[in-house]
Design a protein around this motif. Structure first.
Motif, mmCIF file in Angstrom:
data_model
loop_
_atom_site.group_PDB
_atom_site.id
_atom_site.type_symbol
_atom_site.label_atom_id
_atom_site.label_comp_id
_atom_site.label_asym_id
_atom_site.label_seq_id
_atom_site.Cartn_x
_atom_site.Cartn_y
_atom_site.Cartn_z
ATOM 1 N N LYS A 23 9.969 8.307 -8.431
ATOM 2 C CA LYS A 23 10.855 8.713 -9.521
ATOM 3 C C LYS A 23 10.280 8.238 -10.854
ATOM 4 N N THR A 24 10.615 8.954 -11.901
ATOM 5 C CA THR A 24 10.067 8.675 -13.225
ATOM 6 C C THR A 24 10.309 7.233 -13.653
ATOM 7 N N HIS A 25 11.506 6.710 -13.474
ATOM 8 C CA HIS A 25 11.779 5.334 -13.921
ATOM 9 C C HIS A 25 10.936 4.327 -13.135
ATOM 10 N N LEU A 26 10.640 4.626 -11.872
ATOM 11 C CA LEU A 26 9.781 3.730 -11.097
ATOM 12 C C LEU A 26 8.336 3.817 -11.570
ATOM 13 N N LYS A 27 7.897 5.013 -11.944
ATOM 14 C CA LYS A 27 6.550 5.165 -12.496
ATOM 15 C C LYS A 27 6.434 4.403 -13.815
ATOM 16 N N LEU A 28 7.500 4.426 -14.601
ATOM 17 C CA LEU A 28 7.479 3.686 -15.860
ATOM 18 C C LEU A 28 7.452 2.177 -15.612
ATOM 19 N N GLU A 29 8.200 1.721 -14.615
ATOM 20 C CA GLU A 29 8.153 0.294 -14.271
ATOM 21 C C GLU A 29 6.750 -0.098 -13.817
ATOM 22 N N TRP A 30 6.122 0.783 -13.008
ATOM 23 C CA TRP A 30 4.758 0.510 -12.565
ATOM 24 C C TRP A 30 3.810 0.496 -13.767
ATOM 25 N N ALA A 31 3.969 1.467 -14.665
ATOM 26 C CA ALA A 31 3.107 1.518 -15.845
ATOM 27 C C ALA A 31 3.233 0.237 -16.654
ATOM 28 N N PHE A 32 4.452 -0.257 -16.800
ATOM 29 C CA PHE A 32 4.647 -1.512 -17.524
ATOM 30 C C PHE A 32 3.901 -2.637 -16.824
ATOM 31 N N SER A 33 4.018 -2.704 -15.494
ATOM 32 C CA SER A 33 3.334 -3.783 -14.766
ATOM 33 C C SER A 33 1.819 -3.639 -14.864
ATOM 34 N N TYR B 270 0.833 -1.213 0.000
ATOM 35 C CA TYR B 270 0.000 0.000 0.000
ATOM 36 C C TYR B 270 0.869 1.265 0.000
ATOM 37 N N ILE B 271 1.857 1.323 0.878
ATOM 38 C CA ILE B 271 2.709 2.512 0.978
ATOM 39 C C ILE B 271 3.579 2.673 -0.258
ATOM 40 N N ILE B 272 4.122 1.589 -0.767
ATOM 41 C CA ILE B 272 4.923 1.671 -1.996
ATOM 42 C C ILE B 272 4.060 2.207 -3.136
ATOM 43 N N ALA B 273 2.829 1.729 -3.241
ATOM 44 C CA ALA B 273 1.914 2.205 -4.285
ATOM 45 C C ALA B 273 1.600 3.682 -4.101
ATOM 46 N N LEU B 274 1.334 4.085 -2.874
ATOM 47 C CA LEU B 274 1.032 5.490 -2.581
ATOM 48 C C LEU B 274 2.217 6.372 -2.960
ATOM 49 N N HIS B 275 3.385 5.973 -2.538
ATOM 50 C CA HIS B 275 4.588 6.751 -2.848
ATOM 51 C C HIS B 275 4.832 6.809 -4.357
ATOM 52 N N LEU B 276 4.749 5.677 -4.990
ATOM 53 C CA LEU B 276 5.018 5.590 -6.416
ATOM 54 C C LEU B 276 4.099 6.493 -7.222
ATOM 55 N N THR B 277 2.814 6.448 -6.925
ATOM 56 C CA THR B 277 1.857 7.214 -7.721
ATOM 57 C C THR B 277 1.830 8.691 -7.357
ATOM 58 N N SER B 278 2.275 9.043 -6.155
ATOM 59 C CA SER B 278 2.220 10.451 -5.757
ATOM 60 C C SER B 278 3.548 11.180 -5.920
ATOM 61 N N SER B 279 4.664 10.478 -5.752
ATOM 62 C CA SER B 279 5.932 11.204 -5.779
ATOM 63 C C SER B 279 7.121 10.362 -6.201
ATOM 64 N N LEU C 177 0.442 9.014 -17.317
ATOM 65 C CA LEU C 177 1.177 8.529 -18.482
ATOM 66 C C LEU C 177 0.847 9.312 -19.747
ATOM 67 N N GLY C 178 -0.040 10.326 -19.638
ATOM 68 C CA GLY C 178 -0.393 11.142 -20.782
ATOM 69 C C GLY C 178 -1.327 10.458 -21.752
ATOM 70 N N LEU C 179 -2.163 9.538 -21.266
ATOM 71 C CA LEU C 179 -3.072 8.808 -22.138
ATOM 72 C C LEU C 179 -4.476 9.384 -22.074
#
Length: 162
Positions: A97-107, A86-95, A139-141
């Motif tokens: 790093k870009t490469h981590l957001k891209l990894e999440w987007a891929f998943s 839950y916390i990793i998801a919250l952090h990832l989506t709110s703040s 992601l700009g979609l």
């Protein structure tokens, strides 16, 4: 996760979350207390996640998208989100790093978790919601439901014909 007898957040998880997010120990402890109040067994199940997610988007039908978001955050694939996920998801989506957001987007787009994103997986994600959820906006979609024929696959990639 935590100490099962006391419900306390374990030192190991606290240290991991402090190292991998921007949250302080105090913030994490406050988040954990709230999480424990809302989820006394320490887990959020998919149906509950979808219900909560839907409250943020009352004028849309986000269940299909919420299912994919849940899957992408359920990193141990046990059908629940624990406090760490839950916390990793919250952090990832709110703040995050870009490469981590891209990894999440891929998943998010890798629906069958085979390490590849197919045309059908992309189309499943981008055509399911009637309202573009924040993850896709990030992601700009677009901001609207796009019909599958609006996209063309060439050289292994997808292009938007709008």
């Amino acid at each position: 996760m935590g100490n099962s007898r006391s419900g306390a957040l374990s030192r190991e998880v606290l240290a991991e979350l402090r190292a991998s997010t921007r949250y302080s120990e105090e913030e994490l402890c406050r988040w954990y207390e709230g999480f424990q109040r809302q989820c006394p067994d320490g887990r959020i199940r998919r149906a509950e996640f979808e219900r909560i997610y839907g409250t943020f988007f009352p004028n849309s039908e986000p269940q299909g998208y919420a299912r994919h978001v849940f899957r992408s955050f359920d990193t141990n694939d046990d059908g629940t989100l624990d406090f760490r996920e839950y916390i990793i998801a919250l952090h990832l989506t709110s703040s995050g790093k870009t490469h981590l957001k891209l990894e999440w987007a891929f998943s998010l787009f890798d629906v069958d978790r085979n390490g590849e994103v197919s045309k059908s997986e992309v189309l499943e994600i981008i055509t399911s919601p009637t309202h573009t959820p924040p993850g896709l906006k990030l992601l700009g979609l677009g901001g609207h439901k796009c019909p599958p024929q609006a996209y063309n696959w060439q050289d292994g990639g997808v292009t938007n014909h709008h």
